[in-house]
Design an enzyme around this catalytic site. Structure first.
Site, PDB file in Angstrom:
ATOM      1  CB  ILE A 147     -10.690  69.329 115.934  1.00 52.64           C
ATOM      2  CG1 ILE A 147     -11.529  69.312 117.446  1.00 52.64           C
ATOM      3  CG2 ILE A 147     -10.401  70.426 115.381  1.00 52.64           C
ATOM      4  CD1 ILE A 147     -11.705  70.707 117.969  1.00 52.64           C
ATOM      5  CG  ASP A 148      -7.477  64.039 116.228  1.00 52.09           C
ATOM      6  OD1 ASP A 148      -8.163  63.533 115.310  1.00 52.09           O
ATOM      7  OD2 ASP A 148      -6.219  64.748 115.881  1.00 52.09           O
ATOM      8  CE  LYS A 149     -12.071  59.979 123.828  1.00 49.95           C
ATOM      9  NZ  LYS A 149     -11.676  58.438 123.901  1.00 49.95           N
TER      10      LYS A 149
END
Length: 331
Positions: A147-149
């Site tokens: 998942i994204d930061k």
């Protein structure tokens, strides 16, 4: 932040002896091994063959396309090597579930998943390698998806080559349940499905976009949880897992994620709202997205298991303010 640890996990030797039955006649050796050894990916087995780690009736074979006649004795003597130069760091790690096969972790907002230029350490991978050094033997430290930061929530991590292969296969077959909480701009009237292919944005290669001709199939289901004056709390269930899928799909549907710096467009503020609400909306500078629910069949037992991670405090606090704003305006 702690200093990276120099400790490396000891490389593991793999030895197997197999017998090719008569019905293996005509099979490629790499195909045969992949069927017999599901705990290792076909690409890894092909590498071992090319490196001379596989013998048929005592003779080294170095071509994955070598055909079997049936009745052969096959020996494998190979070494699981460290997959990257990343090192472990003693960082906070929220482990939701753990056994000998896998880990389920709850990633906080702001934590980068993989080391990259500009983020060489202090990542989730560094924390995982400290917690379970054997992950150095697995691609991407055993992470099956990402998942994204600035998205928080649940991720599954394999602990062995066998479970890594099985979990990757399950993900590719869409056997995972992955549900996200999101806050979007606009009033979503009812749930629905966005079925629109996603690929690189032709006008900006750093971003993704709906591109029906050249994109890959992408399907997102969403439903309404709560409506505010000008925003909606929704739940999104992924059928596929493309890069930035929920962010791109909800923007395509006309309901971009609140705070999304890439796909969210210009921040829309509420008319006649309390200053605290206006300030909270201005200060929310990351996509309001959280991987809240994860379900999968355990790779060894076959039991279907589910986990949930509570909403992060910034989303909880923002929704409390939006709810109060709605009630104050008798909307």
């Amino acid at each position: 932040m702690s200093e990276p640890s120099a400790k490396k996990y000891t490389e593991e030797r793999i030895s197997r002896e197999l017998f090719a039955e008569a019905d293996a006649f005509g099979q490629r050796i790499d195909v045969f091994l992949a069927a017999q050894l599901p705990d290792f990916s076909r690409s890894r087995l092909q590498e071992w063959i090319k490196e001379g780690c596989v013998r048929i009736n005592g003779q080294v074979v170095d071509k994955p396309r070598e055909k079997l006649m049936g009745g052969e004795q096959i020996q494998i003597d190979a070494q699981l090597e460290v997959q990257s130069g990343d090192v472990g760091q003693d960082l906070d790690l929220d482990v939701v579930y753990e056994d000998e096969a896998m880990l389920i972790v709850n990633k906080p907002v702001g934590l980068v998943v993989h080391p990259a230029p500009g983020h060489r350490d202090g990542t989730l991978v560094n924390a995982l390698l400290h917690h379970a050094p054997e992950l150095q033997l697995l691609p991407r430290a055993g992470l099956v998806h990402r998942i994204d930061k600035d998205t928080s929530g649940l991720l599954v991590v394999a602990r062995t080559p066998e479970t890594h292969t099985l979990l990757v296969r399950a993900l590719s077959k869409r056997a995972f349940l992955r549900e996200y909480d999101a806050i979007v701009h606009g009033l979503v009237i009812a749930g629905g499905t966005v079925d629109a292919a996603i690929g690189r944005d032709p006008g900006n290669r750093q971003q993704m976009a709906v591109v029906e001709e050249m994109g890959r199939e992408a399907v997102t289901h969403y439903r309404v949880v709560e409506r505010f004056r000008a925003h909606t709390h929704i739940k999104c269930r992924l059928e596929t897992g493309r890069t930035h899928q929920i962010r791109v799909h909800m923007n395509h549907a006309g309901f971009p994620l609140l705070g999304d710096p890439t796909y969210g467009g210009r921040q829309k503020l509420l008319a006649k709202a309390d200053p605290a609400v206006v300030d909270a909306l201005k200060q929310f500078r990351r996509q309001a997205l959280h991987a809240a629910r994860l379900g999968l069949e355990h790779p060894l037992t076959g039991e279907f298991m589910e986990w949930e991670a509570p909403l992060p405090s910034d989303m909880v606090n923002l929704m409390a303010l939006l709810r109060k704003d709605r009630e104050d305006k008798d909307y």
